[in-house]
Design an enzyme around this catalytic site. Structure first.
Site, PDB file in Angstrom:
ATOM      1  N   MET A  86      37.824  46.166  32.835  1.00  0.00           N
ATOM      2  CA  MET A  86      38.768  45.654  31.846  1.00  0.00           C
ATOM      3  C   MET A  86      40.066  46.465  31.874  1.00  0.00           C
ATOM      4  SD  MET A  86      37.547  42.987  30.648  1.00  0.00           S
ATOM      5  CE  MET A  86      38.437  42.484  29.193  1.00  0.00           C
TER       6      MET A  86
ATOM      7  N   ASP B 220      41.951  58.107  32.727  1.00  0.00           N
ATOM      8  CA  ASP B 220      40.480  58.181  32.722  1.00  0.00           C
ATOM      9  C   ASP B 220      40.094  59.635  32.895  1.00  0.00           C
ATOM     10  OD1 ASP B 220      37.594  57.762  33.321  1.00  0.00           O
ATOM     11  OD2 ASP B 220      38.198  55.658  33.417  1.00  0.00           O
TER      12      ASP B 220
ATOM     13  N   VAL C 211      37.124  52.190  26.992  1.00  0.00           N
ATOM     14  CA  VAL C 211      36.103  53.071  27.585  1.00  0.00           C
ATOM     15  C   VAL C 211      34.720  52.512  27.263  1.00  0.00           C
ATOM     16  CG1 VAL C 211      37.639  55.076  27.375  1.00  0.00           C
ATOM     17  CG2 VAL C 211      35.923  54.700  25.608  1.00  0.00           C
TER      18      VAL C 211
ATOM     19  N   LYS D   1      33.999  56.528  21.845  1.00  0.00           N
ATOM     20  CA  LYS D   1      35.274  55.922  21.410  1.00  0.00           C
ATOM     21  C   LYS D   1      35.924  56.765  20.308  1.00  0.00           C
ATOM     22  CE  LYS D   1      34.335  51.091  22.658  1.00  0.00           C
ATOM     23  NZ  LYS D   1      35.314  50.756  23.695  1.00  0.00           N
TER      24      LYS D   1
ATOM     25  N   SER E  78      34.062  45.347  22.321  1.00  0.00           N
ATOM     26  CA  SER E  78      33.500  43.994  22.260  1.00  0.00           C
ATOM     27  C   SER E  78      32.907  43.699  20.900  1.00  0.00           C
ATOM     28  CB  SER E  78      32.364  43.838  23.268  1.00  0.00           C
ATOM     29  OG  SER E  78      32.804  44.088  24.550  1.00  0.00           O
TER      30      SER E  78
ATOM     31  N   HIS F 109      41.111  42.648  21.571  1.00  0.00           N
ATOM     32  CA  HIS F 109      39.965  42.347  22.429  1.00  0.00           C
ATOM     33  C   HIS F 109      40.322  41.314  23.498  1.00  0.00           C
ATOM     34  CE1 HIS F 109      35.613  40.726  22.855  1.00  0.00           C
ATOM     35  NE2 HIS F 109      35.854  41.680  23.722  1.00  0.00           N
TER      36      HIS F 109
ATOM     37  N   ASN G  93      37.183  38.726  29.880  1.00  0.00           N
ATOM     38  CA  ASN G  93      36.971  38.965  31.305  1.00  0.00           C
ATOM     39  C   ASN G  93      36.977  37.639  32.077  1.00  0.00           C
ATOM     40  OD1 ASN G  93      36.039  39.949  33.735  1.00  0.00           O
ATOM     41  ND2 ASN G  93      34.398  41.158  32.845  1.00  0.00           N
TER      42      ASN G  93
ATOM     43  N   GLU H 252      41.729  38.602  20.962  1.00  0.00           N
ATOM     44  CA  GLU H 252      41.382  38.641  19.537  1.00  0.00           C
ATOM     45  C   GLU H 252      42.072  39.857  18.925  1.00  0.00           C
ATOM     46  OE1 GLU H 252      36.872  36.789  19.276  1.00  0.00           O
ATOM     47  OE2 GLU H 252      37.057  38.886  19.807  1.00  0.00           O
TER      48      GLU H 252
ATOM     49  N   ASN I  60      32.406  36.715  21.030  1.00  0.00           N
ATOM     50  CA  ASN I  60      31.080  37.251  21.387  1.00  0.00           C
ATOM     51  C   ASN I  60      30.020  36.839  20.376  1.00  0.00           C
ATOM     52  OD1 ASN I  60      31.603  38.507  23.801  1.00  0.00           O
ATOM     53  ND2 ASN I  60      32.182  40.450  22.862  1.00  0.00           N
TER      54      ASN I  60
HETATM   55  N1  3HC Z   1      40.422  38.579  38.398  1.00  0.00           N
HETATM   56  C1  3HC Z   1      41.664  38.070  38.522  1.00  0.00           C
HETATM   57  N2  3HC Z   1      41.922  36.763  38.722  1.00  0.00           N
HETATM   58  C2  3HC Z   1      40.870  35.934  38.847  1.00  0.00           C
HETATM   59  C3  3HC Z   1      39.541  36.375  38.729  1.00  0.00           C
HETATM   60  C4  3HC Z   1      39.345  37.767  38.504  1.00  0.00           C
HETATM   61  N3  3HC Z   1      38.125  38.292  38.369  1.00  0.00           N
HETATM   62  N4  3HC Z   1      38.729  35.309  38.875  1.00  0.00           N
HETATM   63  C5  3HC Z   1      39.510  34.239  39.071  1.00  0.00           C
HETATM   64  N5  3HC Z   1      40.795  34.611  39.038  1.00  0.00           N
HETATM   65  C6  3HC Z   1      41.980  33.751  39.163  1.00  0.00           C
HETATM   66  C7  3HC Z   1      42.048  33.059  40.500  1.00  0.00           C
HETATM   67  O1  3HC Z   1      42.708  33.886  41.437  1.00  0.00           O
HETATM   68  C8  3HC Z   1      42.830  31.806  40.163  1.00  0.00           C
HETATM   69  O2  3HC Z   1      44.209  32.147  40.107  1.00  0.00           O
HETATM   70  P1  3HC Z   1      45.362  31.055  40.458  1.00  0.00           P
HETATM   71  O3  3HC Z   1      45.257  29.987  39.414  1.00  0.00           O
HETATM   72  O4  3HC Z   1      46.606  31.878  40.328  1.00  0.00           O
HETATM   73  O5  3HC Z   1      45.089  30.570  41.821  1.00  0.00           O
HETATM   74  C9  3HC Z   1      42.389  31.466  38.752  1.00  0.00           C
HETATM   75  O6  3HC Z   1      41.855  32.672  38.217  1.00  0.00           O
HETATM   76  C10 3HC Z   1      41.342  30.376  38.705  1.00  0.00           C
HETATM   77  O7  3HC Z   1      40.266  30.805  39.515  1.00  0.00           O
HETATM   78  P2  3HC Z   1      39.340  29.845  40.379  1.00  0.00           P
HETATM   79  O8  3HC Z   1      40.075  28.575  40.654  1.00  0.00           O
HETATM   80  O9  3HC Z   1      38.769  30.613  41.502  1.00  0.00           O
HETATM   81  O10 3HC Z   1      38.082  29.630  39.502  1.00  0.00           O
HETATM   82  P3  3HC Z   1      37.798  28.778  38.223  1.00  0.00           P
HETATM   83  O11 3HC Z   1      38.660  27.576  38.100  1.00  0.00           O
HETATM   84  O12 3HC Z   1      36.344  28.610  38.280  1.00  0.00           O
HETATM   85  O13 3HC Z   1      38.160  29.747  37.007  1.00  0.00           O
HETATM   86  C11 3HC Z   1      37.514  31.362  35.423  1.00  0.00           C
HETATM   87  C12 3HC Z   1      37.672  31.021  36.893  1.00  0.00           C
HETATM   88  C13 3HC Z   1      38.884  31.213  34.743  1.00  0.00           C
HETATM   89  C14 3HC Z   1      37.030  32.779  35.327  1.00  0.00           C
HETATM   90  C15 3HC Z   1      36.526  30.335  34.755  1.00  0.00           C
HETATM   91  O14 3HC Z   1      35.346  30.264  35.510  1.00  0.00           O
HETATM   92  C16 3HC Z   1      36.153  30.697  33.326  1.00  0.00           C
HETATM   93  O15 3HC Z   1      36.890  30.417  32.390  1.00  0.00           O
HETATM   94  N6  3HC Z   1      34.944  31.300  33.125  1.00  0.00           N
HETATM   95  C17 3HC Z   1      34.460  31.726  31.819  1.00  0.00           C
HETATM   96  C18 3HC Z   1      34.763  33.179  31.667  1.00  0.00           C
HETATM   97  C19 3HC Z   1      34.419  33.701  30.308  1.00  0.00           C
HETATM   98  O16 3HC Z   1      33.709  33.084  29.536  1.00  0.00           O
HETATM   99  N7  3HC Z   1      34.954  34.891  29.976  1.00  0.00           N
HETATM  100  C20 3HC Z   1      34.778  35.496  28.689  1.00  0.00           C
HETATM  101  C21 3HC Z   1      33.464  36.162  28.548  1.00  0.00           C
HETATM  102  S1  3HC Z   1      33.269  37.054  27.046  1.00  0.00           S
HETATM  103  C22 3HC Z   1      34.142  38.495  27.254  1.00  0.00           C
HETATM  104  O17 3HC Z   1      34.774  38.744  28.224  1.00  0.00           O
HETATM  105  C23 3HC Z   1      34.090  39.436  26.101  1.00  0.00           C
HETATM  106  C24 3HC Z   1      33.473  40.736  26.460  1.00  0.00           C
HETATM  107  O18 3HC Z   1      33.621  41.574  25.335  1.00  0.00           O
HETATM  108  C25 3HC Z   1      32.026  40.630  26.810  1.00  0.00           C
END
Ligand code: 3HC
Length: 414
Positions: free
Chosen positions: A15, A34, A91, A98, A120, A141, A144, A153, A191
């Site tokens: 992150m 870090d 972190v 934290k 988170s 927040h 990913n 958030e 979350n």
């Molecule tokens: N890092 C940087 N860029 C990335 C990436 C990454 N890890 N993964 C994908 N990308 C970029 C691609 O390069 C692409 O860029 P472009 O539009 O400039 O070409 C763009 O994102 C779209 O990627 P793809 O076409 O390869 O893939 P998708 O259309 O499948 O989209 C996604 C990827 C946006 C990650 C989609 O699958 C998604 O929305 N997934 C759900 C993710 C999610 O729910 N995240 C939140 C989780 S909860 C959280 O994070 C909270 C924490 O506290 C736990």
């Protein structure tokens, strides 16, 4: 109203690096700090990778990338922190660690500096209380992958000032992200809603209702961007484990983690970061681990052969959205926006949040299905009081033009 001219990120993990890229992309200098140089280098490298991918797609020139990268610096000390305006802490998700970081930041940063946490699920008020400036401590927040997901958030603690909230909302918009203000509660909004969906997917898998792949496919077939297991492996099974346990502690039985999560966590099957989670990522680890762990859970609980449906996963999310709404954690629109912009929530027709989905299903149907699942699978499906109130009032969703939201147009007379 203060202005943000320079920022810092604490923690060079997944992150931290992504957030530093986002800040530099907006044109602001950012320091990654870090405790070890390896992690600083990893954070900078993560940002570089994001830029490199844009260059290779022709979205920016090498020269532009070099200029953006010059905005990112790294340190293992607090060098350069004497004139930072805003810090984002990212972190390890442990309150003791934290708090120690916030105490240090309180000493080295200027008095005007805003201290934010990318936690988170941990308490922002508790972090604020570890400093002498709780009015300038706030949750920020990110989701990913941070460079892609639009939502941030914004979570004020008990003592956070309106000035701090306004400054951070404006700063977030300047990063080309979408700030949504969320009242402090465990798991905040996304979350808190996403984890019951994930947890139920794990229950379904451990009870043999369907395989991991079948469940992931059922979810993407409905228009969601990723299946729950694919997503957990990307986020980190360890992160899901910690968040789920925090939610359980705070909200009680309905959030009790499925045992398979604990088994994966204990075996360090943490997803992409350790080479294997629900799925094997690097081809070197035991392909049959999940299957064996599922057999163990079934032997321990005596529960297997329950039935699978997409509704079984989405209804706990809708139910939790109703709890969040009745606690006034956010407005109905913000709840849906947050789930679309933070977790890519969608159905076949495009982006759609859980409350819009519930209104389409009909809130009477939602309550009836939750009650069926409650009888079949347990208390965690008991409908939230707000859902039942709405049904009693005849607010059934799109079909009555009033549910979680209001819909225009005349009611059809039958
Ligand atoms: N890092 C940087 N860029 C990335 C990436 C990454 N890890 N993964 C994908 N990308 C970029 C691609 O390069 C692409 O860029 P472009 O539009 O400039 O070409 C763009 O994102 C779209 O990627 P793809 O076409 O390869 O893939 P998708 O259309 O499948 O989209 C996604 C990827 C946006 C990650 C989609 O699958 C998604 O929305 N997934 C759900 C993710 C999610 O729910 N995240 C939140 C989780 S909860 C959280 O994070 C909270 C924490 O506290 C736990």
């Amino acid at each position: 109203m203060g202005y943000i001219y320079k920022a810092a990120v604490i923690g060079g993990g997944t992150m931290g690096g992504g957030i530093a890229q986002v800040i530099s992309f907006s044109g602001l200098p950012v320091i990654i700090k870090d405790i070890n140089q390896d992690m600083v280098d990893k954070g900078i490298e993560a940002a570089r990778q994001v830029y490199a991918s844009r260059v290779s797609k022709g979205k920016m020139t090498q020269n532009e990338m070099d200029q953006k990268m010059m905005l990112i610096s790294g340190t293992t000390t607090y060098e350069g922190f004497d004139d930072v305006d805003l810090v984002i802490e990212a972190v390890t998700e442990r309150m003791d660690i934290k708090k120690a970081v916030f105490k240090e930041l309180d000493e080295v940063c200027p008095a005007s500096c805003i201290l934010t946490s990318n936690t988170s699920a941990l308490s922002i008020s508790e972090l604020g209380a570890a400093t002498k400036r709780p009015d300038k401590v706030i949750g920020m927040h990110f989701f990913n992958p941070a460079p892609v997901m639009k939502l941030v958030e914004i979570i004020p603690g008990l003592e956070t000032s309106e000035d701090t909230i306004n400054d951070v909302m404006e700063f977030t918009s300047g990063l080309r992200k979408m700030p949504v203000r969320v009242e402090e509660c465990a798991g905040f909004l996304v979350n808190r809603l996403l984890m019951p969906f994930f947890n139920e997917a794990v229950f379904a898998a451990q009870e043999g209702a369907a395989s991991l792949r079948e469940i992931d496919k059922a979810v993407t077939d409905r228009g969601m961007p990723m299946g729950p297991f694919f997503l957990a492996d990307m986020l980190g099974v360890d992160v899901c484990y910690h968040v789920q346990h925090i939610l359980h502690e705070e909200y009680g039985t309905r959030m009790a983690p499925a045992k398979l999560i604990d088994k994966l966590y204990a075996a360090k099957r943490w997803g992409a970061k350790t080479g294997a989670g629900f799925y094997v990522q690097d081809g070197t680890q035991d392909e049959a681990f999940a299957e064996k762990a599922i057999a163990e859970v079934q032997a321990e609980t005596g529960i297997k052969g329950t039935s699978f449906s997409f509704e079984r996963l989405i209804l706990p999310m809708i139910n939790e959205a109703a709890y969040a709404l009745q606690e006034k954690v956010a407005s109905p629109n913000d709840i849906d926006i947050a789930m679309m912009a933070g977790a890519g929530m969608a159905d076949k027709s495009g982006p759609k949040g859980p409350l819009a989905l519930a209104d389409e299903m009909g809130l009477d149907v939602v309550v009836a299905k939750l009650e069926e699942l409650q009888a079949e699978l347990g208390e965690r499906f008991r409908p939230a009081p707000l859902l039942k109130r709405k049904v009693r009032a005849g607010h059934l969703g799109v079909k009555t033009r009033k549910g979680f939201k209001e819909y225009s147009g005349e009611l059809e007379t039958v």
